[in-house]
Design a protein around this motif. Sequence first.
Motif, PDB file in Angstrom:
ATOM      1  N   VAL A   4      16.529   8.838   3.467  1.00  0.00           N
ATOM      2  CA  VAL A   4      15.318   8.399   3.551  1.00  0.00           C
ATOM      3  C   VAL A   4      14.691   8.000   4.696  1.00  0.00           C
ATOM      4  O   VAL A   4      13.402   8.067   5.227  1.00  0.00           O
ATOM      5  N   LYS A   5      15.625   7.966   5.871  1.00  0.00           N
ATOM      6  CA  LYS A   5      15.145   7.502   7.126  1.00  0.00           C
ATOM      7  C   LYS A   5      14.519   8.670   7.900  1.00  0.00           C
ATOM      8  O   LYS A   5      13.327   8.549   8.309  1.00  0.00           O
ATOM      9  N   GLY A   6      15.026  10.052   7.592  1.00  0.00           N
ATOM     10  CA  GLY A   6      14.626  11.293   8.083  1.00  0.00           C
ATOM     11  C   GLY A   6      13.025  11.415   7.375  1.00  0.00           C
ATOM     12  O   GLY A   6      12.276  12.030   7.982  1.00  0.00           O
ATOM     13  N   GLN A  58       2.697   2.301  15.304  1.00  0.00           N
ATOM     14  CA  GLN A  58       2.034   1.040  15.613  1.00  0.00           C
ATOM     15  C   GLN A  58       0.914   0.927  14.619  1.00  0.00           C
ATOM     16  O   GLN A  58       0.231  -0.303  14.682  1.00  0.00           O
ATOM     17  N   ARG A  59       0.304   1.963  14.110  1.00  0.00           N
ATOM     18  CA  ARG A  59      -0.964   1.862  13.027  1.00  0.00           C
ATOM     19  C   ARG A  59      -0.671   1.475  11.692  1.00  0.00           C
ATOM     20  O   ARG A  59      -1.420   1.208  11.065  1.00  0.00           O
ATOM     21  N   SER A  60       0.777   1.121  11.311  1.00  0.00           N
ATOM     22  CA  SER A  60       1.025   0.903   9.954  1.00  0.00           C
ATOM     23  C   SER A  60       0.401  -0.346   9.307  1.00  0.00           C
ATOM     24  O   SER A  60      -0.094  -0.292   8.348  1.00  0.00           O
ATOM     25  N   PRO A  61       0.244  -1.499  10.231  1.00  0.00           N
ATOM     26  CA  PRO A  61      -0.363  -2.589   9.707  1.00  0.00           C
ATOM     27  C   PRO A  61      -1.948  -2.420   9.642  1.00  0.00           C
ATOM     28  O   PRO A  61      -2.510  -2.527   8.591  1.00  0.00           O
ATOM     29  N   GLU A  62      -2.436  -1.579  10.158  1.00  0.00           N
ATOM     30  CA  GLU A  62      -4.025  -1.354   9.919  1.00  0.00           C
ATOM     31  C   GLU A  62      -3.960  -0.405   8.802  1.00  0.00           C
ATOM     32  O   GLU A  62      -4.941  -0.474   8.086  1.00  0.00           O
ATOM     33  N   SER A 115      16.041  -2.057   4.716  1.00  0.00           N
ATOM     34  CA  SER A 115      16.420  -1.760   6.041  1.00  0.00           C
ATOM     35  C   SER A 115      15.847  -0.687   6.659  1.00  0.00           C
ATOM     36  O   SER A 115      15.328  -0.618   7.642  1.00  0.00           O
ATOM     37  N   THR A 116      16.003   0.520   5.731  1.00  0.00           N
ATOM     38  CA  THR A 116      15.739   2.031   6.345  1.00  0.00           C
ATOM     39  C   THR A 116      14.060   2.045   6.417  1.00  0.00           C
ATOM     40  O   THR A 116      13.475   2.374   7.262  1.00  0.00           O
ATOM     41  N   PHE A 117      13.351   1.255   5.258  1.00  0.00           N
ATOM     42  CA  PHE A 117      11.666   1.286   5.222  1.00  0.00           C
ATOM     43  C   PHE A 117      11.338   0.447   6.578  1.00  0.00           C
ATOM     44  O   PHE A 117      10.172   0.799   7.193  1.00  0.00           O
ATOM     45  N   GLU A 118      12.183  -0.556   6.738  1.00  0.00           N
ATOM     46  CA  GLU A 118      11.513  -1.427   7.824  1.00  0.00           C
ATOM     47  C   GLU A 118      11.509  -0.795   8.936  1.00  0.00           C
ATOM     48  O   GLU A 118      10.835  -0.922   9.960  1.00  0.00           O
ATOM     49  N   TYR A 119      12.470   0.039   9.302  1.00  0.00           N
ATOM     50  CA  TYR A 119      12.917   0.948  10.572  1.00  0.00           C
ATOM     51  C   TYR A 119      11.663   1.707  10.786  1.00  0.00           C
ATOM     52  O   TYR A 119      11.235   2.002  11.820  1.00  0.00           O
ATOM     53  N   PHE A 120      11.433   2.620   9.671  1.00  0.00           N
ATOM     54  CA  PHE A 120      10.491   3.633  10.073  1.00  0.00           C
ATOM     55  C   PHE A 120       9.055   3.422   9.995  1.00  0.00           C
ATOM     56  O   PHE A 120       8.352   3.813  10.780  1.00  0.00           O
TER      57      PHE A 120
END
Length: 734
Positions: A314-316, A376-380, A366-371
């Motif tokens: 999932v991380k990949g 940096q634009r994920s919040p936007e 935990s994996t989703f939080e990592y990637f």
Amino acid sequence: MAAGGKTKFVIPPFRQSQAMDEEYANRTWQTLHSAIHEIHRQNASGLSFEELYRNAYNMVLHKFGDKLYNGLVETITLHLRGVAQEVAVAADGDFLPQLKEKWEKHRLSSIMIRDILMYMDRTYVVAQKKVAVFERGLQIFRDEVCRNDRIKGRLLATVLDLIHRERCSETIERGVIKTVTSMLVELGQDVYQRDFEVPFLEATADFYRKESHECLAQNSASEYMRKAEARLGEEHERVTHYLDKASEGRLNEVVERQLIAEHMRTLAEMEHSGVVPMLEDDRIPDLKRAYELFGRVTSPDGLGVIRELMSGHVKGRGQQLVAEEPGAARDPVEFVKGLLALRDKYQSIIQGAFSGDKTFFNALNSTFEYFINLNQRSPEYISLFVDEQMRKGMRGTSEDEVEAMLDKVVMLFRYLQEKDVFEKYYKQHLAKRLLGGRSISDDVERSMIQKLKQECGYQFTSKLEGMFMDMKVSADTQDKFRAANGSSKVESIDLSVQVLTTGFWPTQVSGGCNLPAPVARCCEVFREHYLKQHSGRRLQWQTSMGNADLKAQFGASRHEINVSTYMMCVLLLFNDNDRLSYADIARDTAIAPAELKRTLQSLACGKFKLLLKEPKGREVDESDAFSFNASFSSKQLRFKVGTVSAQRETEAEKHETRQKVDEDRKPQIEAAIVRIMKSRKEMEHNALIADVTAQLTARFMPHPNVIKKRIESLIEREFLERDKNNWRMYKYLA
């Protein structure tokens, strides 16, 4: 007579007509010896058990218990030595049936003998701490028959061979094995374990060790696990039919170790058929089987192997999804849809294949939080996705579907480390929806805010809720203005004003613009009315947040056009001018250069070309000139001209937003430092950094260097001081 008139009956012992001497005792024993011999020959029908019981009773009563007990042991021993001889010489096919028959006869005989010698069991055996008659008979059978040098090894080899043949798909007589294992258990649990179970488990380990290596070389992971599952089922059935129930745990441990534990990593990582291909192809039954089989192994953690591979996979996938391609324009909606689809896929797998295991959900989160936080634009992007859904994406969907979508978005929001950045963007997008009347439903908007409040508390959403309150108050203010003015129109212009509280709404840095004279007069009429109602307040017009409906004529066609306030200012200039330069428009409107270029690009280079640009091109330059497009036509009588890139920030705007976020964080970090130091009085540097980080994690992840700067600032302002003897220790100054 007993008290109360009741008679107490006492049963006296047998009366003896004469004392028993040695000779009489010998004759009595001979009678009992003959009876025991007949019982062993299965010829007890002619015996008088009452007489035999009385004889045994008399011997024990007259102190000849030793003679009786020792004689019994000797008689049984001699008999069983003969039995052992018969069993030992039996042919292979008759060996187990012969042993089975001898055991059943001996057990029946021992029960009869116990009944005859019951008085000795209850008195002499207890007093002398001897082994009871029946148990002593079992011990002698164990020693003389089962552990006979010619029987013991042959018995074990025969039983193990039968079990091996059954494992190789042959049909065997299970009943005879059941009798043998039951016999061993009755002879003593230690007998069963030492004489049978230990070598049986060793043979089992050897069998499955060889089979597992052969099967692994010839089968895919899925096929191997199906066979392993079948083997475990067979062993359970084996226990049910002819092994002792206590053996099941130890047997399962041996089989699981040889079939699963020894090969977990190899199976899970098998190319084309391991856990990762199963995840990619949604092979739920295979994953469920892997979960159940690996879950049997606790040392090492079998499920940990699957979790590790799932997390890595999932991380990949997630890293590929969030990676920014240089120069590529990322579609925020598609970006978030990709995240949601990825999580939906693995949430479904965890529910269906891994029984909703919380440890797997924790690993997924935990994996989703990592990637997600790699971009940096994920919040936007998440805020833009919500904006899209609130405008039109969820139109026509049911209430349950809307709630489900909002829950999914909140799940992504939960992964964000910079929740305050999301708040900045969400506030901007919500403001545009509310002011433009573009939201599909106020109820849906409030539902989203309520969910955010549950995640982060009232402080996080207080300004968002204040924006809704302003909209309600603005509607009341508009009604009062209409009542006082007799109409909402001023000089034939229908004016609608929203009065916004500065602290609730996103700060606008635009310098405004020169409004057309009729519009400016309307605004002044409203200002006078409002300040009469609310003295002491100051109104500042935010032209960058407004819009207007214009009636326009292009040749013979008429249209109603919805445009931004800036576009209105530009278009109204062409009522008196057919052609204007960029410099003329900039002078007359006083719109900031960046906004003016965007506005002109929207009017001359967008979908609806209301103006013509000279020279032609996609970009606006200060040397350009613009003219009214009298030949413009559209099938739509009413349409909206959108601002180019209205939903996308420029690099300068991104930088500005980041600066605002960093500035807003400073007082929050300082407040956390002061709260902690006020309660602790003294703290070491690293401990303070850790506590501040823990307090602020719900909103953002502060960098240690930023916290350090805030500590220095508080020391300069004398909120804190350093310990004179240890510069890494801080003290709170009241």
